[in-house]
Design a protein around this motif. Structure first.
Motif, PDB file in Angstrom:
ATOM      1  N   GLY A 357       0.757  -1.245   0.000  1.00  0.00           N
ATOM      2  CA  GLY A 357       0.000   0.000   0.000  1.00  0.00           C
ATOM      3  C   GLY A 357       0.781   1.284   0.000  1.00  0.00           C
ATOM      4  O   GLY A 357       0.173   2.362  -0.065  1.00  0.00           O
ATOM      5  N   TRP A 358       2.116   1.264   0.045  1.00  0.00           N
ATOM      6  CA  TRP A 358       2.866   2.522   0.040  1.00  0.00           C
ATOM      7  C   TRP A 358       2.909   3.093  -1.376  1.00  0.00           C
ATOM      8  O   TRP A 358       2.906   2.362  -2.360  1.00  0.00           O
ATOM      9  CB  TRP A 358       4.272   2.296   0.593  1.00  0.00           C
ATOM     10  CG  TRP A 358       4.274   1.993   2.054  1.00  0.00           C
ATOM     11  CD1 TRP A 358       4.447   0.783   2.646  1.00  0.00           C
ATOM     12  CD2 TRP A 358       4.047   2.924   3.123  1.00  0.00           C
ATOM     13  NE1 TRP A 358       4.352   0.891   4.008  1.00  0.00           N
ATOM     14  CE2 TRP A 358       4.115   2.196   4.335  1.00  0.00           C
ATOM     15  CE3 TRP A 358       3.807   4.294   3.178  1.00  0.00           C
ATOM     16  CZ2 TRP A 358       3.938   2.795   5.576  1.00  0.00           C
ATOM     17  CZ3 TRP A 358       3.628   4.896   4.418  1.00  0.00           C
ATOM     18  CH2 TRP A 358       3.694   4.153   5.597  1.00  0.00           C
ATOM     19  N   PRO A 359       2.968   4.444  -1.506  1.00  0.00           N
ATOM     20  CA  PRO A 359       2.901   5.083  -2.837  1.00  0.00           C
ATOM     21  C   PRO A 359       4.036   4.656  -3.752  1.00  0.00           C
ATOM     22  O   PRO A 359       5.136   4.314  -3.323  1.00  0.00           O
ATOM     23  CB  PRO A 359       2.978   6.581  -2.510  1.00  0.00           C
ATOM     24  CG  PRO A 359       2.520   6.699  -1.103  1.00  0.00           C
ATOM     25  CD  PRO A 359       2.953   5.442  -0.421  1.00  0.00           C
ATOM     26  N   GLY A 360       3.749   4.685  -5.060  1.00  0.00           N
ATOM     27  CA  GLY A 360       4.699   4.210  -6.052  1.00  0.00           C
ATOM     28  C   GLY A 360       5.921   5.074  -6.248  1.00  0.00           C
ATOM     29  O   GLY A 360       6.881   4.643  -6.879  1.00  0.00           O
ATOM     30  N   SER A 361       5.920   6.302  -5.756  1.00  0.00           N
ATOM     31  CA  SER A 361       7.099   7.155  -5.908  1.00  0.00           C
ATOM     32  C   SER A 361       8.186   6.848  -4.880  1.00  0.00           C
ATOM     33  O   SER A 361       9.309   7.339  -5.019  1.00  0.00           O
ATOM     34  CB  SER A 361       6.691   8.627  -5.778  1.00  0.00           C
ATOM     35  OG  SER A 361       6.179   8.896  -4.476  1.00  0.00           O
ATOM     36  N   MET A 362       7.896   6.040  -3.871  1.00  0.00           N
ATOM     37  CA  MET A 362       8.878   5.739  -2.833  1.00  0.00           C
ATOM     38  C   MET A 362       9.863   4.682  -3.324  1.00  0.00           C
ATOM     39  O   MET A 362       9.456   3.674  -3.922  1.00  0.00           O
ATOM     40  CB  MET A 362       8.180   5.247  -1.560  1.00  0.00           C
ATOM     41  CG  MET A 362       7.316   6.299  -0.880  1.00  0.00           C
ATOM     42  SD  MET A 362       6.466   5.655   0.584  1.00  0.00           S
ATOM     43  CE  MET A 362       7.869   5.177   1.598  1.00  0.00           C
ATOM     44  N   PRO A 363      11.156   4.852  -3.063  1.00  0.00           N
ATOM     45  CA  PRO A 363      12.135   3.812  -3.424  1.00  0.00           C
ATOM     46  C   PRO A 363      12.027   2.617  -2.494  1.00  0.00           C
ATOM     47  O   PRO A 363      11.385   2.662  -1.435  1.00  0.00           O
ATOM     48  CB  PRO A 363      13.481   4.539  -3.265  1.00  0.00           C
ATOM     49  CG  PRO A 363      13.212   5.640  -2.294  1.00  0.00           C
ATOM     50  CD  PRO A 363      11.791   6.063  -2.509  1.00  0.00           C
TER      51      PRO A 363
END
Length: 518
Positions: A357-363
């Motif tokens: 569930g974490w956003p796709g912009s996070m590495p």
């Protein structure tokens, strides 16, 4: 002649009249002998007709002044009359404007009053129709109940075949496709292609979820069976088809299908996840996983292979920039938004830990720091074991990653090959996950807040299929493409760097790596 107002012409007229009166008077010289003689003449009363001339002059002066004053009075009277007439006309126009305004206001109020009355009548008629429809439905239901109780003495087979009366507004839909799939004679291969699992696995899932998803019949409607509820959810996850096609397949309403998918996914998370997706709790299970990974790679104490993938979503209404996937957008030439799924698998490709569930912009390294796995590791629960990750993760005391520099030694290159074999286990597991469940390959209709539950259900169902040996059909194979971003701080521990060097040295010098090239 009607004069509307005073102007320069009126004043010029007054001036000309006044000067005509003055010019008609004889010139009187001031000073000199002439004036003295005239005075003498007036005093003496002689000089013949001199006295008569003075009288005539005075009369003319008097007549001129009288005429001038009369003209001024007449002009003043005309101006006063015109002013009164103008005020009277203005008053009439004002009264006319007020009358028109009053009539318009009365007409507007009357219009709105009629409109309100019309809507009131319309609402009353709607309530009457609704009440009549309810009474009719209640009467029909009552009649059906009476008819059913009258037929209670019939045979048990006919009683079992009877259905409860339904509401009149329920639309009849065809269930032919589901009835055919639910029939025992339906081919196993077609069933496996439709639901990504065999009939035995499907029956096991229905038995596990029966008590959690079952509903009771009511007097006005028969409950949807458990098998059909589970089938709606699994077919939707397997194909990723829109809800309108799910509705046509199973003969249910679109909103009903959406509700069933969320209910069954929630039941899978509550009932099945504790049984089929948990970190190994006993030493025996961990020891078996270590042995399996060491047999694959030759690296000891490896308990899992970790990977992070992206699931496409529709652009959310809030925090759009956080879910924007720049690398997928550049590669596909299409604006992409995604959420992430981080998972750890064993040698069978079974998930032992997921973070969803974490956003796709996070590495990848930031997602790792947000996960419960990281918290357990910081608490000391992963001391002495390794989890193998890609170069997108940092090197830590419990995470083993390949060498990332450009110029590698032979030992480092051989180590990276063995790490790649372990990492391949996780990549293939995620490829099978996305191949089985087509909803992970396309942007889904599920809301962002409900998506983690759906993705968690996919991971649980994937584990069940892997544990029961359900192979992925070649027709649904999926090629996994994810971009790895090098973390800002790739080295978190000096001791882990030394441990990695020792592992690489042992692999090469004990004949466990690079022997094919010697």
């Amino acid at each position: 002649m009607k004069i509307t107002s005073s102007s320069e012409e009126d004043f010029s007229y007054f001036d000309s009249t006044f000067f005509q009166g003055l010019t008609s008077l004889p010139c009187i010289e001031m000073g000199g002998t002439s004036g003295h003689n005239n005075n003498n003449k007036r005093r003496g009363g002689g000089g013949g007709g001199g006295g008569g001339e003075d009288i005539n002059i005075r009369k003319k002066k008097k007549a001129a002044m009288t005429e001038l004053i009369s003209s001024l009075l007449m002009l003043e009277e005309e101006e006063k009359t015109e002013k009164e007439e103008w005020e009277r006309e203005a008053e009439q126009e004002k009264n006319l404007f007020q009358d028109n305004n009053k009539r318009k206001k009365e007409a507007t109020l009357q219009y709105y009053s009629q409109l309100q009355g019309f809507y009131s009548d319309l609402d009353q008629s709607d309530r009457i129709r609704t009440k009549r429809a309810r009474l009719a439905a209640a009467a029909a239901a009552s009649a059906a109940v009476e008819e059913e109780s009258a037929q209670a003495g019939e045979a048990a087979a006919s009683a079992a075949a009877s259905v409860h009366p339904r509401r009149l507004w329920v639309k009849d839909r065809s269930k032919a496709w589901w009835d055919r799939c639910n029939h025992p004679d339906f081919p196993e291969s077609e069933f496996r292609l439709a639901f990504r699992m065999g009939r035995a696995t499907f029956e096991m899932i229905c038995d596990e979820l029966g008590s959690a998803v079952a509903k009771e019949d009511t007097m006005l409607r028969a409950a949807i069976p458990v098998r059909q509820r589970v089938a709606v959810c699994i077919w939707r996850l397997a194909t990723g088809e829109p809800l309108r096609l799910v509705s046509k397949r199973f003969g249910l309403g679109i909103s009903t299908c959406h509700k069933l998918v969320l209910e069954v996914c929630s039941a899978i998370k509550t009932v099945l996840m504790p049984k089929f997706l948990q970190w190994p709790a006993d030493e025996a299970s961990l020891g078996q996983i270590k042995s399996d990974f060491e047999a694959v790679s030759g690296i000891p104490n490896v308990v899992g292979s970790m990977y992070t993938t992206h699931i496409p979503i529709i652009a959310p209404k809030i925090s759009v920039a956080a879910y924007f996937n720049r690398r997928h957008t550049e590669r596909n030439q299409k604006t992409s938004y995604s959420i992430t799924v981080q998972g750890v698998v064993d040698t069978r490709g079974v998930f032992t830990d997921v973070c969803i569930g974490w956003p796709g912009s996070m590495p990848d390294d930031q997602i790792l720091e947000k996960s419960a796995l990281y918290q357990r590791a910081m608490g000391g629960l992963l001391n002495g074991v390794w989890i193998v990750g890609s170069s997108g993760y940092p090197l830590m005391d419990w995470i083993l990653v390949p060498y990332a520099q450009q110029h590698l030694t032979w030992t480092q290159h051989a180590f990276n090959e063995k790490i790649g074999e372990v990492q391949r286990v996780a990549r293939e597991a995620f490829a099978r996950l996305k191949g089985r469940w087509g909803c992970l390959q396309k942007r889904t209709e599920v809301k962002l807040q409900d998506l983690p539950v759906v993705l968690g259900a996919c991971c649980v169902l994937h584990n069940i299929c892997e544990m029961r040996g359900e192979a992925v059909d070649p027709e649904v194979q999926f090629e996994l493409v994810d971009d790895e971003m090098v973390p800002e701080n790739a080295l978190r521990s000096v001791t882990s760097m030394q441990a990695r060097d020792n592992i690489a040295h042992n692999l090469l010098h004990h004949g466990l790596a690079g022997t094919a090239f010697l």
